[in-house]
Design an enzyme around this catalytic site. Structure first.
Site, PDB file in Angstrom:
ATOM      1  N   SER A  35      -2.647  34.331  -2.116  1.00  0.00           N
ATOM      2  CA  SER A  35      -3.719  33.998  -3.053  1.00  0.00           C
ATOM      3  C   SER A  35      -4.039  35.183  -3.950  1.00  0.00           C
ATOM      4  O   SER A  35      -3.851  36.338  -3.587  1.00  0.00           O
ATOM      5  CB  SER A  35      -4.977  33.568  -2.292  1.00  0.00           C
ATOM      6  OG  SER A  35      -5.639  34.716  -1.803  1.00  0.00           O
ATOM      7  N   LYS A  36      -4.518  34.858  -5.115  1.00  0.00           N
ATOM      8  CA  LYS A  36      -4.848  35.861  -6.120  1.00  0.00           C
ATOM      9  C   LYS A  36      -5.923  36.807  -5.576  1.00  0.00           C
ATOM     10  O   LYS A  36      -5.866  38.015  -5.756  1.00  0.00           O
ATOM     11  CB  LYS A  36      -5.350  35.120  -7.367  1.00  0.00           C
ATOM     12  CG  LYS A  36      -5.842  36.015  -8.472  1.00  0.00           C
ATOM     13  CD  LYS A  36      -4.999  35.875  -9.718  1.00  0.00           C
ATOM     14  CE  LYS A  36      -5.208  37.048 -10.651  1.00  0.00           C
ATOM     15  NZ  LYS A  36      -6.142  36.806 -11.716  1.00  0.00           N
ATOM     16  N   ARG A  37      -6.894  36.219  -4.903  1.00  0.00           N
ATOM     17  CA  ARG A  37      -8.020  37.009  -4.412  1.00  0.00           C
ATOM     18  C   ARG A  37      -7.538  38.096  -3.458  1.00  0.00           C
ATOM     19  O   ARG A  37      -7.931  39.244  -3.544  1.00  0.00           O
ATOM     20  CB  ARG A  37      -9.015  36.073  -3.714  1.00  0.00           C
ATOM     21  CG  ARG A  37     -10.407  36.607  -3.577  1.00  0.00           C
ATOM     22  CD  ARG A  37     -11.392  35.502  -3.174  1.00  0.00           C
ATOM     23  NE  ARG A  37     -10.818  34.503  -2.265  1.00  0.00           N
ATOM     24  CZ  ARG A  37     -10.714  34.656  -0.958  1.00  0.00           C
ATOM     25  NH1 ARG A  37     -11.132  35.756  -0.377  1.00  0.00           N
ATOM     26  NH2 ARG A  37     -10.200  33.703  -0.213  1.00  0.00           N
ATOM     27  N   GLY A  51      -3.770  39.803  -5.309  1.00  0.00           N
ATOM     28  CA  GLY A  51      -3.847  40.348  -6.672  1.00  0.00           C
ATOM     29  C   GLY A  51      -2.726  39.910  -7.592  1.00  0.00           C
ATOM     30  O   GLY A  51      -2.245  38.779  -7.518  1.00  0.00           O
TER      31      GLY A  51
END
Ligand code: GLU
Length: 288
Positions: free
Chosen positions: A213-215, A218
């Site tokens: 995930s992006k969270r 990154g």
């Protein structure tokens, strides 16, 4: 190649331009592309921008640039949800006339006249080419909302109308969408269409087995990250193909042409696929 599906294969890839193009989206696009090419069918790209606030032109451009860089070519003109309001409206009217949907006066909230689908409840069963027989209870969904108002359709309605109009034969997408499938089956059948064959791809996991995930991870979840780091597109295509699929032997280096010949949905695993950067580095090294 034997096409045991009888109809000409037509698949679709409808990303939402709401963020940088994700490596998971790249894999979904690739699997759809390989499947379509294997069967001599069509691979359609659509821009699913029903979320007006979060959709941005720069992310849309990023989708086109990314697919182009990877060499994943699509057929036909690209449909864009935001340009199809009149078409969705026509189908909403049809569903309301037939009694499958109704305008519901909401006592509260910003949307006072939402369109709801009349859900008779019970269970929905479908065959998934990867997961086998799936059965889901739809009672809890209640009469779900399909449009904020007659001029503002939501994702389920837009995506199903598009699938219906383009005669999509197979819906190949990430496992995170499996819970959307019963609503889309109800909708396509209410529209008078046949349900497509579904194939839900295993999740892509980071090396610690957490969901990519992006969270948490990154920039490294966006395709641009690898592009700017100097990875070769051929290496990424090869690496992405192995995220959940293998040819049934030890071989790991494949050109896109070879993948088209060898790829099959039946050989996709159910369990999560690990995004192993070391392996990507090794594959990239082989191409260099
Ligand atoms: N716009 C959705 C997404 O990008 C499409 C899901 C689907 O394939 O139906 O996740």
């Amino acid at each position: 190649m034997i096409n045991f599906f009888k109809k000409k294969v037509v698949v679709r890839f409808p990303p939402s331009p709401t963020g940088p193009f994700h490596v998971g989206s790249a894999r979904t696009a690739l699997f759809n592309f390989l499947f379509a090419k294997y069967y001599g069918g069509k691979f359609l790209l659509r821009i699913e921008d029903t979320d007006k606030e979060r959709s941005k032109p720069e992310y849309e451009k990023n989708i086109f640039d990314s697919l182009n860089w990877l060499g994943i070519n699509f057929d036909e003109e690209v449909l864009k949800s935001s340009e199809r309001t009149e078409i969705y409206k026509k189908y909403l009217d049809k569903l309301i006339k037939s009694g499958s949907a109704y305008i519901s006066k909401e006592p509260e909230g910003p949307n006072r006249e939402v369109v709801r689908f009349r859900n008779s409840g019970g269970k929905i069963k479908f065959k998934d080419l990867i997961r086998g027989d799936v059965e889901m209870d739809i009672s809890e969904l209640g009469d779900f909302i399909i449009a904020r108002n007659i001029n503002e359709p939501l994702y389920h309605l837009a995506v199903t109308v598009d699938d219906f109009e383009s005669n999509i034969t197979h819906v190949i997408r990430g496992e995170d969408h499996i819970s959307n499938t019963p609503r889309q089956i109800l909708l396509i059948e209410a529209l008078g269409g046949a349900r497509p064959i579904y194939a839900h791809l295993p999740l892509i996991l980071a090396s610690d087995r957490s969901k990519l995930s992006k969270r948490k991870h990154g920039e490294s979840v966006s395709l641009d990250f690898y592009r700017t780091e100097g990875y070769l597109p051929e290496a990424l295509v090869n690496f992405l193909a192995l995220l959940g699929w293998n040819p049934g032997n030890d071989r790991e280096i494949f050109s896109i042409k070879e993948l088209i010949k060898k790829f099959s949905l039946e050989k996709i695993q159910k369990g999560g696929a690990i995004f192993d950067v070391k392996k990507l580095n090794w594959i990239n090294g082989e191409y260099i």
